[in-house]
Design an enzyme around this catalytic site. Structure first.
Site, PDB file in Angstrom:
ATOM      1  N   THR A  46      38.909 -32.628  54.795  1.00  0.00           N
ATOM      2  CA  THR A  46      40.309 -33.032  54.832  1.00  0.00           C
ATOM      3  C   THR A  46      41.176 -32.008  54.087  1.00  0.00           C
ATOM      4  O   THR A  46      42.234 -31.620  54.571  1.00  0.00           O
ATOM      5  CB  THR A  46      40.460 -34.433  54.202  1.00  0.00           C
ATOM      6  OG1 THR A  46      39.676 -35.354  54.961  1.00  0.00           O
ATOM      7  CG2 THR A  46      41.907 -34.899  54.210  1.00  0.00           C
ATOM      8  N   TYR A 109      42.599 -42.682  64.013  1.00  0.00           N
ATOM      9  CA  TYR A 109      43.689 -43.138  64.867  1.00  0.00           C
ATOM     10  C   TYR A 109      43.299 -44.347  65.723  1.00  0.00           C
ATOM     11  O   TYR A 109      43.877 -45.404  65.571  1.00  0.00           O
ATOM     12  CB  TYR A 109      44.209 -42.009  65.758  1.00  0.00           C
ATOM     13  CG  TYR A 109      45.507 -42.357  66.459  1.00  0.00           C
ATOM     14  CD1 TYR A 109      46.730 -42.230  65.800  1.00  0.00           C
ATOM     15  CD2 TYR A 109      45.529 -42.831  67.767  1.00  0.00           C
ATOM     16  CE1 TYR A 109      47.930 -42.568  66.429  1.00  0.00           C
ATOM     17  CE2 TYR A 109      46.716 -43.175  68.395  1.00  0.00           C
ATOM     18  CZ  TYR A 109      47.910 -43.031  67.737  1.00  0.00           C
ATOM     19  OH  TYR A 109      49.082 -43.370  68.358  1.00  0.00           O
ATOM     20  N   TYR A 137      31.118 -39.976  56.247  1.00  0.00           N
ATOM     21  CA  TYR A 137      32.298 -39.719  55.416  1.00  0.00           C
ATOM     22  C   TYR A 137      33.393 -40.705  55.831  1.00  0.00           C
ATOM     23  O   TYR A 137      33.833 -40.722  56.973  1.00  0.00           O
ATOM     24  CB  TYR A 137      32.733 -38.265  55.634  1.00  0.00           C
ATOM     25  CG  TYR A 137      34.064 -37.841  55.060  1.00  0.00           C
ATOM     26  CD1 TYR A 137      34.702 -38.555  54.042  1.00  0.00           C
ATOM     27  CD2 TYR A 137      34.688 -36.686  55.517  1.00  0.00           C
ATOM     28  CE1 TYR A 137      35.926 -38.136  53.522  1.00  0.00           C
ATOM     29  CE2 TYR A 137      35.911 -36.256  55.011  1.00  0.00           C
ATOM     30  CZ  TYR A 137      36.524 -36.990  54.019  1.00  0.00           C
ATOM     31  OH  TYR A 137      37.734 -36.575  53.517  1.00  0.00           O
ATOM     32  N   LYS A 166      29.879 -39.844  51.815  1.00  0.00           N
ATOM     33  CA  LYS A 166      30.994 -39.541  50.930  1.00  0.00           C
ATOM     34  C   LYS A 166      32.041 -40.609  51.158  1.00  0.00           C
ATOM     35  O   LYS A 166      32.465 -40.835  52.296  1.00  0.00           O
ATOM     36  CB  LYS A 166      31.587 -38.170  51.264  1.00  0.00           C
ATOM     37  CG  LYS A 166      32.797 -37.854  50.403  1.00  0.00           C
ATOM     38  CD  LYS A 166      33.681 -36.785  50.991  1.00  0.00           C
ATOM     39  CE  LYS A 166      34.995 -36.757  50.239  1.00  0.00           C
ATOM     40  NZ  LYS A 166      35.990 -35.884  50.883  1.00  0.00           N
TER      41      LYS A 166
END
Lengths: 299, 299, 299, 299
Positions: A46, A109, A137, A166
């Site tokens: 990210t 989304y 993640y 994560k």
């Protein structure tokens, strides 16, 4: 199976004046992270603005980091993309370039059922060699989809190469529940790095910290204290680190990282990819001033 | 300036057996929507799985629909993408192919400040001719970023071609506040179509309804009742429509639309793009059975 | 069965200089509401600071209002308390003093299962005569517990005297679902009064509005427009009302109501019961100035 | 100033067959907690169903526990009530009966501004002797109002006898921020007891655990491990404790505590005060069976 541990760094993606991936800066940043004692690299996360890059750009980033790291520290490539085909392509590429493993964010989304989410991860994990490590993640505040304990257990049961997760939200109750998966061997790393010490005290493996590339000495010292089991020392280092992180994250944190790294000569520009915003000139000056007042590179 | 109104249909993107955009089915779907009396077309919306398509695929979808509609109803192309460059390219393309306007969802995944969000919309609106209509589009439960009244006002003030907003969350208080923008002329459409009647009673222009492509007669009748100002009739039709929508949305709504449209011979397959899930064969059978029990094509 | 309709007013509880319930002011306020054409009274609601009053004080408030109203308009006493015993006592008292019905908020603070929530309402409804009307009341943002459609259906099925529900959150989708209960005869009133017009357009019975006691002419006019089925007129009146409500609700709304009512001579003081806060002198002056600039008593 | 530490027990309020406070059971429960090595007592907390009791009942509970404890462990009385007057009365009473301090939950149901919240706490803290300890207590998921760092700092700065805070939500980031108040001396206890170990590792003082009165040996052992700084041992004990807590909290946790304590002969009945629900007979049997399968009283 290879695992992430300690301070894993989701490095930013440096751009040049035209907005293209700046390979030279990326190499220097890779060295900067390794030379300052951090544990693992995690390109295209990210913090790397991955969902704003093309698949080709992401491959260039991954390849550059894996080659530059040259085995000095583990490199896990983040391979999660908007659709399954792109994720599979990036996962395959990670294997081909010799990465140590991959991380895969939940699709974003579009809301998925637990069934669809588990299917997605199982397909990705099965697409790579069975000794190639995969991390789940979740960052629900960004990706909308979350990973619950039941989905993680189901995927872990189906795929031996899914070694851990994560989780990027400071829900400490949930973080502890993930640690129980696969007979308490599931590898759990936490996103908000102010939980680095406590997650490790609870049995987690470490943190994935964007801040660490800016103030690496602090994270190297903190990880050493954590490993030594010295709660008091770890607590002091964690608190100092938290103060610096608050400064770095007051405005857009990724933009702030780029400004500091540019000021230190590690990367050439502080450009972000639109619609991500950059700091104004005034904000840049204020950021550097505040950091220097806090002697930010001194532990 | 051109505006959306009544029932605007975010048509699904049909795929063929290989998972490619099925142009013939898309043409038939375009005719299906127009022939059944719906008001406007909105290809490449959320219901069109737009963020799972490539820019080239999205252009193919838009072009097909605009040409097939051939001016019979307004076509607004949804142009919002993950990054600004792609959005600008899709906006430019919409102008070139003769679309009537565009809609632009907020950027997703990465959280933006209000400043960055307004900047984004102003750049997009300024990139197209000043008589080419632009709709803001917020669906915060999917895109993470939301549009508040202040941002909408700021963008509307800066860009005369930003004519309205589609808001896809049933917060009726907020929907009414958007209607006050630009001296109460801002065009507001609602996403959850169970609010079609009440949003229009409050002064809104209509709904953007995925369900409408499956049960078009109901929406045509409802829109007629709304236009006639007959609250009682509108209420009855809205309630019947809501019952059908609950059936269509019980599992993944987009997947359900495709199943029904395939069963009716409008499109060839019910394929979704992964990681979007499809209905199982059992779910398909149950869906069609329930719909038929409700005489779903009879108003 | 008696029902609430139009503008139901949850009147504030006036206090004297010592902080005791001011009976004379309460009588004048009751007249003020009735004389200005509002539909129903609802003492001891949230706006009445009910959970900060003793059971004895609540009885005094209810009795005063029922007697003063003297049958001119329906009075529904809000009877919901922290525990079941107090609620039962207040419900019994409401019957004894000749109230037209009661409203009962969900228990608050302690989270209840749906089973416990339904049990609670069934016990309360069964404790009063079977021709004595009871309204469910949910305000989840304050009471923590919410009422879903399934619980409302279950209670309505078990208790013929549960005639409807007041829902105080602007979720228009949910509001419409409640209207379908008991073959579409369940009486639904909305809390946020900016939804007065649209809830009625959708088939609801009206609003419960604290603002209405301060600007009663606006609500009387709005209700008349709604009854006449004139959407355009209702919309205009609703929008003007919303502007005034935003002013009244900018700080603590209940404190603001008391200030205006005191300034108009209806009640003696603007005191609140601690920990509820009062407006500062500066805030009071600013409030009255803004309201006067908007000619707040002129429709 | 006296402080809470280790395992603080918010004891349940036992009722007799008529639903009255059962003083004898309360004495036995007090002994049970002390004799089994837990650190502090906290009567009239959320687990004590305090907001369902009258002020007189709360005084009876506090007095009984303080007298029975007789100085063997610190007793902090929870004094927070629905309105300020009741809270002040309960605080005064706590001083008079010789409690070691008080805890005060935020007001609930009615939303307060930060200014009102700080005022409330300052008034309460100033109403007791300046060497009498006060804990802030936030449980936002029940009380609606939350305490942010700024309010806690403001109250701590104004009132030297506000020594700390109990925070009952597993937001580990926020918990750590509270610890920085008053030059890192602010006493922080965590509500969800699965965070006991990590909160202490981070510098907190302990937990407030309802579960602890049911499985006291586990908490005594866990607190000993935490004090010895043995992360690995603490982690193991914490994980075992978490498993038992999941069983106890699967249905209404307070009701479950009462069932086990009754089965063990500590209290006479498992009655709750309505609308709080009790376990069904089947649920009681299943609970005890599961606990015994886990040898719940063996560490």
């Amino acid at each position: 199976m290879k695992k992430l541990y300690g301070t894993t760094v989701p490095i930013i993606t440096p751009f040049d004046e035209e907005g293209k991936v700046d390979v030279e800066s990326l190499k220097k940043l890779t060295d900067h992270v390794i030379d300052n004692g951090l544990s693992c690299l995690y390109p295209n996360g990210t913090t790397g603005e991955m969902l704003l890059l093309s698949v080709e750009e992401r491959k260039l980033v991954s390849e550059t980091v894996v080659r530059q790291a040259a085995g000095r520290v583990p490199v896990f490539v983040h391979a999660g993309a908007m659709n399954l085909a792109d994720t599979l392509e990036l996962a395959k590429h990670a294997v081909e370039i010799g990465a140590d493993g991959i991380g895969v964010v939940t699709p974003s989304y579009f809301k998925l059922s637990d069934r669809a989410l588990a299917d997605y991860y199982i397909q990705v994990a099965n697409s790579v060699p069975q000794d190639f490590s995969v991390y789940l993640y979740a960052i629900p505040q960004n990706a909308v989809n979350d990973i619950n304990v039941s989905v993680a257990e189901q995927v872990a049961a189906a795929c031996p190469n899914v070694v851990g997760l994560k989780y990027s939200f400071p829900n400490m109750s949930l973080l502890q529940q993930f640690m129980l998966i696969r007979d308490e061997t599931f590898s759990v790393l936490v996103g908000p790095d102010e939980l680095f010490h406590v997650v490790c005290a609870a049995g987690g493996e470490g943190t994935v910290s964007g801040n660490a590339q800016v103030i690496p000495e602090h994270y190297a010292a903190l990880w050493a204290a954590i490993q030594s089991g010295d709660n008091e020392k770890a607590r002091k280092l964690q608190r100092k680190t938290n103060v610096l992180n608050n400064i770095l994250c007051a405005k857009n944190n990724i933009a702030s990282y780029k400004v500091v790294l540019r000021e230190e000569g590690v990367i050439k520009t502080a450009h972000m990819r639109a619609p991500m915003e950059e700091l104004t000139r005034e904000e840049e000056v204020a950021l550097m001033k505040t950091l220097k007042e806090h002697n930010y590179r001194t532990v």
